[in-house]
Every structure is written in structure tokens, then in C-alpha cells.
Design an enzyme around this catalytic site. Structure first.
Site, PDB file in Angstrom:
ATOM      1  N   PRO A 164      -4.525  -4.692  -1.382  1.00 46.58           N
ATOM      2  CA  PRO A 164      -4.569  -5.325  -2.703  1.00 46.58           C
ATOM      3  C   PRO A 164      -5.801  -6.210  -2.900  1.00 46.58           C
ATOM      4  CG  PRO A 164      -2.355  -5.424  -1.805  1.00 46.58           C
ATOM      5  CD  PRO A 164      -3.231  -4.926  -0.704  1.00 46.58           C
ATOM      6  N   TYR A 165      -6.126  -6.999  -1.889  1.00 44.90           N
ATOM      7  CA  TYR A 165      -7.304  -7.864  -1.974  1.00 44.90           C
ATOM      8  C   TYR A 165      -8.562  -7.024  -2.151  1.00 44.90           C
ATOM      9  CZ  TYR A 165     -10.804 -11.348  -0.593  1.00 44.90           C
ATOM     10  OH  TYR A 165     -11.892 -12.190  -0.560  1.00 44.90           O
ATOM     11  N   CYS A 166      -8.722  -6.000  -1.329  1.00 48.94           N
ATOM     12  CA  CYS A 166      -9.893  -5.124  -1.386  1.00 48.94           C
ATOM     13  C   CYS A 166     -10.007  -4.469  -2.764  1.00 48.94           C
ATOM     14  CB  CYS A 166      -9.781  -4.076  -0.287  1.00 48.94           C
ATOM     15  SG  CYS A 166     -11.149  -2.911  -0.210  1.00 48.94           S
TER      16      CYS A 166
END
Length: 264
Positions: A164-166
């Protein structure tokens, strides 16, 4: 006779807004702007930590204002920008830094919908909301500069189960480049920084068992084989906002010690 020092800083008379400014990269950027003469709006969720940043800015001889802000909420962001303009009369620079790490070491199919929405709300929607309200304020003032904080994981896949962060940071890269094309002809430059692993609350090698993990990460992601310092990223942020970067628009500048291509 010793000549009087008349240096007032390259941002004297200007106003900078920094989200996520209570610690880490945001705090370092806020202090760097203050050292260069800008008045600074410290936007974050944590009041106590933000108050300390405001105190440090005042000690540097500049002015500062804390605005409690959750960047995932449109009403908060609209109020943040309005408060900045009401207090200081203008908005010249914005650093959209606020964000969260989200789940780590979690394969993408095991990420919950709530986790996904939380990361996208802060890291991607939050950057869009900030620009949505910052850009009209800058247009009213004749122009400005915005720096969005992406990540090296906005330029390549995450290798630590950090989907999700990426994904959110890839989105920040696309959003930055698109906004730069929209507003470059209107005297607003919009760029992004892609920091590598940088010492902060989020990246703390002093935590039990963390040193070995971060050493492995810098071996993979930094040809300088070390963690970065927040001040190093702050220097890049303020350069992008300065007149010395007046023809730089729509770039994503890695501040990561150099990519690793060595075979040893």
C-alpha cells in the site's frame, strides 16, 4: 570596522507551509525554511510535538503557526490553508510531507481494506487535497512552489511487503508530474522528492533488533551504505522551492545516497 551582516535568508518575507511538520523530514524542512527567513505554518496532528517545532522556529528569529490538520480530511486541509493566508497574508511554498507507513511485511492479498484506505487517504488523497487548496492560494499571490514527498518506493517496487505504501508513493509521483504540467505556465512549480531510508521516528535503528534490518536495507538501496539525515532532504526541498531552481518543474528528485548497481 566590521561590516554588519545583512543576510536575511533567501525566503525572507515569504510564507511556507509544511505538513507532517511535527518530526522527521517535515520538522527539518520547517526549520530550514525558518533559517532562510520564511514564516512557517506547521501543520500536523500532534499538538505537543508541533508546539516544540514552533518554539524552535521562534528561537531562530522567525514566525510560526501550528494548525492541527489531518490531511485526509478536506475540511481540515481547507482550514489549514485559509488559516495560513489569514495569519500571514500569502502562501508561497508548500511541502506536502504528511503520511503513514501502513502495514509492513504483509503480502498484498493479506492487506485489509481498512489498511489500504487509510494509507491512500493520508499518502495520496492527502497530497491531492493539499494541492487542491494550496494552488488557488498561490495563484492569488502570483505563483509559488510545491514539493511533494514521495519515496524511493515511488520509483521501484517495495521489497519488504509494503504494497500500500509503495502504491501510494507511485501515485504521488504521477500526481506531481500531472499537476506540474497543469500549472507550470501559471508560475507554480510542482516537484517531488523521493527520499531513501532516512533517520526519523519511522526509521529508527536504535529500536531493539532494528539495526541489522536497516543495515540490510541500506546495502540494497544506498550506494553510500548509510541512512540519510533529515537535514539532507530538507536541503533538497528548499532548493527546489528557491529561485535557483526556477526552471525545474515536474521532476522527482531522489535523495537516497545513489541507487545500488554494484555487484559486490
Amino acid at each position: 570596522m566590521i561590516a554588519e551582516d545583512t543576510h536575511v535568508g533567501m525566503f525572507a518575507g515569504k510564507v511556507a507551509l509544511v505538513t507532517g511538520a511535527s518530526s522527521g523530514l517535515g520538522e527539518a524542512a520547517a526549520l530550514k525554511f525558518a533559517r532562510e527567513g520564511a514564516k512557517v505554518v506547521v501543520a500536523a496532528r500532534r499538538a505537543e510535538q508541533s508546539a516544540r517545532v514552533v518554539e524552535r522556529i521562534v528561537e531562530l528569529g522567525s514566525e510560526a503557526l501550528f494548525v492541527s490538520t489531518d490531511v485526509s480530511r478536506a475540511a481540515d486541509v481547507e482550514r489549514m490553508v485559509k488559516t495560513a493566508v489569514d495569519k500571514f497574508g500569502r502562501l508561497d511554498y508548500a511541502v506536502n510531507n504528511a503520511g503513514i507507513a501502513g502495514p509492513r511485511f504483509t503480502p498484498i492479498a493479506e492487506v485489509t481494506e481498512a489498511q489500504w484506505d487509510q494509507v491512500m487517504g493520508s499518502n495520496l488523497k492527502g497530497v491531492w487535497l493539499c494541492m487542491k487548496y494550496e494552488i488557488p492560494a498561490m495563484l492569488a499571490n502570483g505563483g509559488g512552489a510545491i514539493v511533494n514527498i514521495a519515496s524511493i518506493y515511488g520509483l521501484k517496487p517495495s521489497d519488504i511487503g509494503h504494497g500500500p505504501y509503495c502504491t501510494s508513493k507511485h501515485g504521488v509521483v504521477g500526481l506531481t508530474r500531472s499537476a506540474a504540467a497543469d500549472y507550470g505556465q501559471m508560475s507554480i512549480r510542482i516537484n517531488a522528492i523521493a527520499p531513501g531510508f532516512t533517520l526519523s521516528e519511522m526509521v529508527d535503528p536504535t529500536r531493539p533488533g532494528a539495526a541489522e534490518k536497516y543495515q540490510a536495507l541500506v546495502e540494497r538501496h544506498s550506494s553510500m551504505k548509510r541512512l540519510g539525515h533529515a537535514e539532507e532532504t530538507a536541503n533538497a526541498i528548499t532548493w527546489l522551492c528557491s529561485d535557483t531552481a526556477s526552471y525545474v518543474n515536474g521532476v522527482v528528485l531522489p535523495v537516497d545516497g545513489g541507487s545500488v548497481t554494484r555487484m559486490y
